[in-house]
Design an enzyme around this catalytic site. Structure first.
Site, PDB file in Angstrom:
ATOM      1  N   GLU A  27      -4.247   2.142  -3.306  1.00  0.00           N
ATOM      2  CA  GLU A  27      -5.506   3.364  -2.776  1.00  0.00           C
ATOM      3  C   GLU A  27      -5.629   4.084  -1.513  1.00  0.00           C
ATOM      4  OE1 GLU A  27      -8.470   1.575   0.030  1.00  0.00           O
ATOM      5  OE2 GLU A  27      -6.359   1.875   1.259  1.00  0.00           O
ATOM      6  N   ASN A  28      -4.371   4.464  -1.387  1.00  0.00           N
ATOM      7  CA  ASN A  28      -3.263   5.524  -0.978  1.00  0.00           C
ATOM      8  C   ASN A  28      -2.859   6.663  -0.968  1.00  0.00           C
ATOM      9  OD1 ASN A  28      -3.772   3.037   2.728  1.00  0.00           O
ATOM     10  ND2 ASN A  28      -5.488   4.401   1.997  1.00  0.00           N
ATOM     11  N   ASP A  57       0.870  -0.921   0.243  1.00  0.00           N
ATOM     12  CA  ASP A  57       0.424  -0.407   0.096  1.00  0.00           C
ATOM     13  C   ASP A  57       1.033   1.123   0.019  1.00  0.00           C
ATOM     14  OD1 ASP A  57      -1.021  -2.373   1.062  1.00  0.00           O
ATOM     15  OD2 ASP A  57      -3.247  -1.106   1.773  1.00  0.00           O
ATOM     16  N   HIS A 102      -3.856  -3.925   3.420  1.00  0.00           N
ATOM     17  CA  HIS A 102      -4.587  -2.884   3.926  1.00  0.00           C
ATOM     18  C   HIS A 102      -4.219  -3.207   5.643  1.00  0.00           C
ATOM     19  CE1 HIS A 102      -8.124  -1.383   5.442  1.00  0.00           C
ATOM     20  NE2 HIS A 102      -8.248  -2.832   6.721  1.00  0.00           N
ATOM     21  N   HIS A 138      -1.121  -2.791   6.271  1.00  0.00           N
ATOM     22  CA  HIS A 138       0.057  -1.783   6.754  1.00  0.00           C
ATOM     23  C   HIS A 138       1.386  -2.570   7.363  1.00  0.00           C
ATOM     24  CE1 HIS A 138      -1.827   1.662   5.074  1.00  0.00           C
ATOM     25  NE2 HIS A 138      -2.490   1.438   4.135  1.00  0.00           N
ATOM     26  N   ASN A 196     -10.968  -0.448   0.077  1.00  0.00           N
ATOM     27  CA  ASN A 196     -11.691   0.268   0.501  1.00  0.00           C
ATOM     28  C   ASN A 196     -11.801   1.813   0.226  1.00  0.00           C
ATOM     29  OD1 ASN A 196     -10.078  -0.206   2.417  1.00  0.00           O
ATOM     30  ND2 ASN A 196     -10.993   0.953   4.286  1.00  0.00           N
ATOM     31  N   HIS A 197     -10.765   2.466  -0.702  1.00  0.00           N
ATOM     32  CA  HIS A 197     -10.447   3.788  -0.298  1.00  0.00           C
ATOM     33  C   HIS A 197     -10.760   4.023  -1.800  1.00  0.00           C
ATOM     34  CE1 HIS A 197     -10.527   4.575   4.038  1.00  0.00           C
ATOM     35  NE2 HIS A 197      -9.380   4.404   4.520  1.00  0.00           N
ATOM     36  N   HIS A 221      -7.766  -7.600   0.301  1.00  0.00           N
ATOM     37  CA  HIS A 221      -7.372  -6.015   1.392  1.00  0.00           C
ATOM     38  C   HIS A 221      -8.558  -6.607   2.268  1.00  0.00           C
ATOM     39  CE1 HIS A 221      -5.709  -1.991   0.881  1.00  0.00           C
ATOM     40  NE2 HIS A 221      -6.811  -1.980   1.305  1.00  0.00           N
TER      41      HIS A 221
END
Length: 262
Positions: free
Chosen positions: A48-49, A17, A181, A183, A76-77, A156
């Site tokens: 996604e981050n 991530d 997810h 991290h 999810n983001h 994720h």
């Protein structure tokens, strides 16, 4: 699972991530080193981050593609930055297959020489804030209907139990299941009994001394004093976490960790 051809090499570098500007910049600064050191055929990253912890922008997408990354997965983001909706169609970004969106796709087949690599993205459901469709059955359906030489799932998910269950469910049916997810890079990179490669979490690419990317004081005070302050990306030394997935001539998954000196 496809037969192996031992006169060939297939290595895929999967970056954990990417968190905020710190993660994007540190990856861009070191991607040539990673390519020269590990000599992957393809590079995939979870992004996604990438925009300060919440989604991705077109600018960041172009920077990552220009660096030589083949495909970006999300989580999810995915839609926290609405700009993605304007360019996801036809892009090299895949969103989770089970997030019920009508934009983009949950998987993509990448062609490398004469080989086809199927990459899927799915969200876990345990302890997640939203309702998602069943990732187990949706991934299985794609694996059964598509034609490809290799297959990889970015799962994720929040819990190690759901990730491990997915690996057992797909063992022998997919080449690799990698978790994202949480991290934090886990110590369970392994080959399952029927040949599927697995790790519960690749880890994060971004700040070292935050709390999974966020300024540590914000998160500590949230836990201790129930303070409600918006997240900010942590400052200081940065890190890259990744795995090297080797499918030919041998089959193995190796952890990679690179960090900036304090």
């Amino acid at each position: 699972m496809p037969l192996l051809f031992y006169n060939r090499t297939m290595k895929i570098l999967f970056i954990g991530d990417i968190y905020g500007e710190a993660g994007v910049n540190y990856l861009l600064e070191n991607i040539s080193y990673l390519r020269q050191t590990y000599q992957p055929n393809l590079i995939i990253a979870n992004a996604e981050n990438a925009k300060e912890g919440r989604g991705i922008t077109l600018k960041i997408y172009k920077e990552l593609m220009k660096s030589g990354i083949s495909l970006l997965t999300m989580g999810n983001h995915t839609w926290k930055n609405k700009e993605l909706e304007t360019f996801i169609e036809g892009s090299n970004v895949i969103r989770p297959i089970n997030d019920r969106s009508n934009k983009g796709n949950g998987y993509k087949i990448i062609k490398y020489n004469d080989k086809k690599i199927l990459v899927l993205n799915a969200l876990g459901r345990a302890f997640m804030a939203e309702e998602y469709d069943n990732p187990f059955l949706m991934v299985k359906e794609v694996l059964e209907k598509e034609t490809y030489d290799y297959s990889i799932l970015d799962f994720h998910a929040e819990t190690t139990s759901e990730k491990v269950a997915m690996a057992h469910f797909l063992d022998g049916k997919i080449d690799a299941v990698v978790g994202t997810h949480t991290h934090i890079q886990t110590n369970d990179n392994m080959k399952y009994p029927k040949g599927t490669l697995y790790i519960s979490d690749i880890g994060m690419t971004g700040p070292m001394w935050g709390v999974i990317g966020v300024d540590k004081d914000i998160i500590v005070n949230r836990f201790v004093y129930a303070e409600s302050v918006p997240n900010q990306v942590a400052k200081g030394p940065r890190q890259i976490n990744a795995v090297l997935i080797t499918l030919e001539p041998t089959r193995k998954i190796e952890k990679i960790h690179l960090e900036e000196m304090s």
